[in-house]
Design a protein around this motif. Structure first.
Motif: not given
Lengths: 339, 339, 339, 339, 339, 339
Positions: C15-26
């Motif tokens: 995931t970009p930066e430290h995003l959680r998988i449930v937040q990521a759209d890439g």
């Protein structure tokens, strides 16, 4: 009226812009699959739609679950468990370069689910319409068996069954597809058949396989549609999308709908698509919406094909277009900036 | 059969989407240049291709080196050293807005290399085909001298020389180009001449300069092609891409190939391109591939022009398209989603 | 000296930066896996390293293949075929939030490969050092069998075997791991054991499992290392990374190396890591590099741990740091801007 | 000659690519608004242009201020203070899907400014041409009052007033617009009227409202233009852009200019636009540029419409195209890569 | 147990990385606000949480609505209508550079809502716990009035009222805040007071305002907490987060909870935060979760502060951390890679 | 008071995050260079600052020009023409990995400019303070000559000359630097000397070269500063930044200022930097600002070092921090969220 759609939702990994997979150092992530797309279409159009699948209890499964919830789909019947979420890689084509889909869906939670994990009495409680596409029974033998379970329950409990034949050549052979779909068609009340579906899933010749001349073969299609009703008398209506495709983006699209022995045909839309996936699912979703709301057959097919071509202008799998927007396009074809 | 291509690879800095350089706060970075593009085409088509250039020993030079290696090009003959990697800035046009290239290549490692850094006996050992384009001698006098060294070695050792005349108005004048290219043509076995190349590099009038009507002037082109063979009897075949260009994206493309006194001409492809650079290099790469594999002249020109227009649908400089994909497009023109 | 490493390379989706998988759209896409990381380390350090695995013949497999080639790894022995490339999802932690890895590697081309697809006589021809980690036999029973095949061939043909015990709790149980690794250790010439590896793979107690106090338990580690040599007399040297970890980024790192009955220990590096994966593989790669180039034992362990902590400052799986850079850090600890 | 334009600049938040707002997890940020766009056009064409508005003293206001300064607009007359910068959200359409603009401009610093904050004597000192569009008086009653103040001052001090009628249906009703604009037109020296502006702001019927057939109704337009001059004798010239629009991108564009009783008409440009906003402002900017530099009426209208369609190929609101580029397109229509 | 939280959700526009607003040409878009954050925390922890606000019927309002739904919040009670969604701009600080928030929330749909749009009998039907923070009454007089309506209804119908005092200096003065909050406190059953809230909203001196020494002043805090209970006997428990803050990222955090005359205090967490917003809301959400599930007071405060500091490691406003993850951190402090 | 700074602005190409150049497929583009950074600092602090350089007349030169204008720098004296804009590649380090700068500035428009292109009478008209750093004369012999021209003009016309010695090891040798800088120092009124500058440019030993212990050597620094005044009596004040650097981000910073025989020393700031470039330029800019506004020597040095360390928290080259923000940090050290 409550609709349940049953099938697989996958993680979709699309390269940015038109990059080839070997060039990309990132993927756009979204979630989609035929039956989930139909459920989202319905929820977006304001209908009460639930989606049934099995999702792994991990963050990737959670993300798919949340994405459905985000767009208003009832996720309360979804099973959780199993190993993984299916994936599909997506390379967007351009002009003579075709769009390319690479499946990585083997071993998914749904594919590995046992047929008896699906308690249809509970899952179909309160449901008026059950939708699936030909992709669902192609997933695995156990899912095929589950579909049979669902259809039998629907048939005996007055739940309308709608099926989009939706043949996928990378998932099963025509031989295998026909052996299953012909059987399932006994229980189908309304059927959607596009392009090669006639031949591949039902053995009916309606199309010579050349995507550049689908609409040009409308008469053969009409014969194919009539043949469906002849062979499957339970199937009270048949809808179809016909296309002449010139490039990866350019094509002509029209809808045709057979109901009570009469063919209703939409105008032809000439379009340059932004992302040519999910249009068939958008067609199915709009069709169910129109049925639920009692659209006249002509309005039904006009609305459905307009929703379908609008999807060509929306990124990702879901047709996030409101009824009001579809009706405005149907009416005016207005394309100036709205401000 | 092993092919060596000789020229310059640059860092390509493209603004995102269609942004003007004055708007951009970032650049997409890739690497390319005529002869390196040809080498990558060949490697992607499965051929044994090496690229020769000089790259600085710094991370930017390493990145160019790695990018060639990534796509299977033999990088073992590349010289390392010198000051900098040449750069080109790229602004992608749209419709009436032309695509714009800004060179920042002065003082590059290759431009500053001495002619005697190139030990042709070693560099050409094991090589069957040597390829360069008109860009290479335009880089600097010392590189021009190096090209002469290579061609003389090839000529006396039976290595086939293929040249894409590839005139670049921002690099040298027609006068200077002609004084060099006419001399080099004595050693060329197969020549590719497009658009203004005839006039600018060889002083042969084949085209009135209007890109909107290249194909319309096919007869003049044929005369120009015959003239090349007449003037340069060592040149046993001539290939050319003809175009009618309507906008930055829209155009018609065809290939023509003169061999043994006969013209072989491809169908005309009408295309809307995604990124209109590198198509000429893709043409050259495919042509060499076809020669290596003994394609018939008609298949050769059909394959080459199809590869060339496929490149119009691929981002960045390299034509990352397999032989199988090109053959499929040649055969079916199929553009539906592959799934 | 030519090194072959054997194992699995996966598509890594971060995931970009430290995003959680449930937040990521890439997802950022890169490629890595213990043994491929070691091969890239070696190639980057200038050594002749080949990697062996099996990759699917599809664009995702091609991308993994190209990525290895890009960084100079010899890919000529890689098998092609099978269903899919394994994937791992990566969520980068922060401070008290741990970094999280989600494997989606079941059914990969390598996991499904038959042991007899590996023709060790051919694959090990010209090889001086064979490296694998404990991840490889954990992939599947057939890969475990292949590893046995390789080790027996090495043993009887004088090829040095180096093994990083590398226990992965999500891949196999300690019981299963011990039953395999104890057997494989008969053939190992040099062994790397970190943290829980002692206990989990060899049943040797060297560490209480608390990552916050690895270095504090150095004496128990020394005993564990001696125990390895006692139990496996073929194993002529043992190296280990010891750590005190405070947060997801902050920790102390040191290396220890037993050779000819003497312990060589590096200084302790206190670091704040950028991305805490691949450090163990970087250690192994640097160690092999030092062995190949005849570093003294003290320089060997100092160099290896410095390479390892430098990897903590590099994104993605590969330790793209040159020998010169590692030596400069060892000497000066200089961190000012280099300009 | 110094030009002052007066109006509102907003923060423009565009979803990436063609994403719907409900899909986007980011926005591209730029700044624009009719009169600021005109000022930037002029500065880019090399003229001395100032922009007048009121911007909040916060970082968002600073960013708008800086963006004007970046492109060479004189910002020294801008008022600072007030609560917020107006915003507009932008969803880029595609083919049958219209581009959509969502205003969030209520309560902006300019809308809330008192009319007497504008000291026209000081603000118009040294100004030769004053430009505003119909958007400005629609912002709020106090801004409407300020416009009256400006026009009266211009009228009595010999400053040329140019107005683009620019009706915005989301900002005010036709009734309200007419009550204001008819009054303001008494002071206008040159007027630009496009599409529905005739009817909506002046009650003159020149267009049936169907954007697909603007050019087809050129005769009615000519009548409308003559009617303007008849009703507003102070208005010595009228310019208009006529369009046939087929999709969100495809259309035909032409310019028409009435001066001294003669109509000057440009050729028709058939274009596929990249981002269809700001073209009217680009037209106005180019027109003022041509007036300032004494272009002949025919060159004036040809230059203005070419500038306008070039804007369709530039992202964001500003028409960052030089005079040289516009002239080159006018002359050659050349669209090949410039290199 | 069903919880309803009441307040405003805004569009949050954050510059990428640490860019200043004047540098950014894009914003990351997410949605958040104190009470919506609490609702998402609860839903993520598995509780039945609904959020009440008013959202405009436009795509930005839809996006906020969807984002709540995505994370499992019951959105069925949300009112739709009004002009705009409030916005806040966010610049992330670093070390000595403070994080900066710029509100653009005036005129929002909620702020402009009439108090009588809130039919509390319907909205609170089936609700066990009602939560709001001091931000809500600060939004506008009508919202303040609505809060009074809600609290009176709760008081007379046995619904527990929980309030986070949450003073915002940019929204109202201490004087105004005290005049409202002192009144509202009559109805509050459990109160959360942090930092300056004591003084600003209740006039109780518990803290000298120096964020660098909050924990160091624990004794004054204890007195302040006791004072709350003394003044507001309806308030049966008080919780507070104490902090010593060293930089924009570095600080010490602890929780304190007064219940039945006893103080329960958590350990001190020393953390380096990733994005220091929403930690207070995460504390409130975890606290309500613990109350609903009958955690002991000590576990309650330990769990709440751990959830709060975990939020410091999660991007955007929502604390997307599961109960299992919080418990694991509480137990082990384990921060090694999980694989 | 009007300030002119003279030097080179370059295109800065930074890899995203901490990627190595060989990993990156894009660069963040910004513009910077010592003297332009000082000009932007001054403009941001509200001063009247002009920048002098020579920029190519191409889009990359335009972008640099615009970027200066964007932040309020007077660009009216900039020369246009020449071949190219210098470039520097930037790889951001982390902890033990140093940040790395790769210059690609040879052949830039400024480097190639003739000394007599600079008409100092016109360029310095209206200027009160002239600033340059040691980078400027290092660019090329002709620029060195231009600097001499400027200093002589300043000296004879009462324009204050401020010089930051600013040694760059990649640009010239210490020998060459000393031969030039010692000469130039005759004309300097205020000098900034940091770290190795003393030795490298003036041959004064003030620092042992170990960046980890600059502050620890304050006494030697004081001697070095005194030595400067002794050798260059025209230099009435000397300022210096002293640092102890621990990692690529962590360090201690302090300022020291000698004026009228007295040393003024700032507190020590312990910071963790975000991007450690431009801090010296920020120091110089703040120092000039303080001089222009008559700050007391103690306030001057405190303000300058605070501005300098604030720059460490700002991305790109420019210190976009207001006087108000610097003063707030000086006063409170407050780092809580501002909302």
């Amino acid at each position: 009226m409550k609709i349940l759609t049953f099938g697989e939702i996958m993680l979709r990994l699309k390269t940015p812009e038109h990059l080839r997979i070997v060039q990309a150092d990132g993927f756009e992530a979204s979630y989609g699959g035929a039956e989930s797309n139909v459920a989202v279409s319905l929820a977006t159009l304001g209908d009460d739609a639930a989606f049934l699948t099995k999702l792994p209890k991990n963050p990737v499964g959670d993300a798919a679950f949340n994405e459905l919830r985000r767009y208003g789909v009832d996720t309360s019947r979804i099973l959780r468990g199993g190993a993984r979420l299916g994936i599909y890689f997506f390379e967007k084509g351009s002009d003579i370069r075709p769009t390319s889909v690479l499946y990585d869906r083997a071993g998914s939670a749904l594919a590995e689910a046992d047929a008896d994990e699906f308690n249809w009495e509970a899952l179909l409680s309160g449901i008026d319409i059950f939708f699936f596409s030909g992709v669902t029974p192609a997933i695995s033998p156990s899912v095929e068996q589950a579909v049979f379970g669902a259809l039998k329950y629907c048939h005996s409990h007055g739940i309308t069954v709608i099926c989009d034949l939706n043949y996928r050549t990378k998932m099963w052979s025509q031989e295998k597809a026909q052996s299953v779909m012909k059987e399932l068609m006994q229980y189908v009340d309304l059927c959607i058949a596009n392009d090669e579906d006639f031949e591949a899933t039902l053995g009916i010749h309606a199309f010579d396989g050349d995507m550049a001349h689908g609409i040009d073969q409308i008469e053969t299609y009409r014969q194919g549609i009539l043949k469906i009703q002849e062979l499957y008398p339970n199937c009270k209506a048949v809808a179809s999308v016909l296309r002449n495709l010139k490039t990866a983006e350019d094509g002509e699209w029209m809808g045709i709908y057979l109901k009570d022995g009469h063919f209703y045909e939409s105008p032809i839309h000439t379009v340059h698509s932004l992302e040519a996936v999910g249009a068939g699912d958008a067609f199915a979703g709009a069709l169910i919406h129109g049925l639920v709301h009692g659209f006249s057959p002509q309005k039904l097919i006009d609305f459905s094909i307009t929703a379908s071509v609008m999807k060509l202008m929306i990124q990702h799998d879901f047709n996030l277009v409101s009824e009001e927007e579809i009706l405005r396009i149907m009416k005016t074809g207005e394309t100036n900036v709205i401000r």
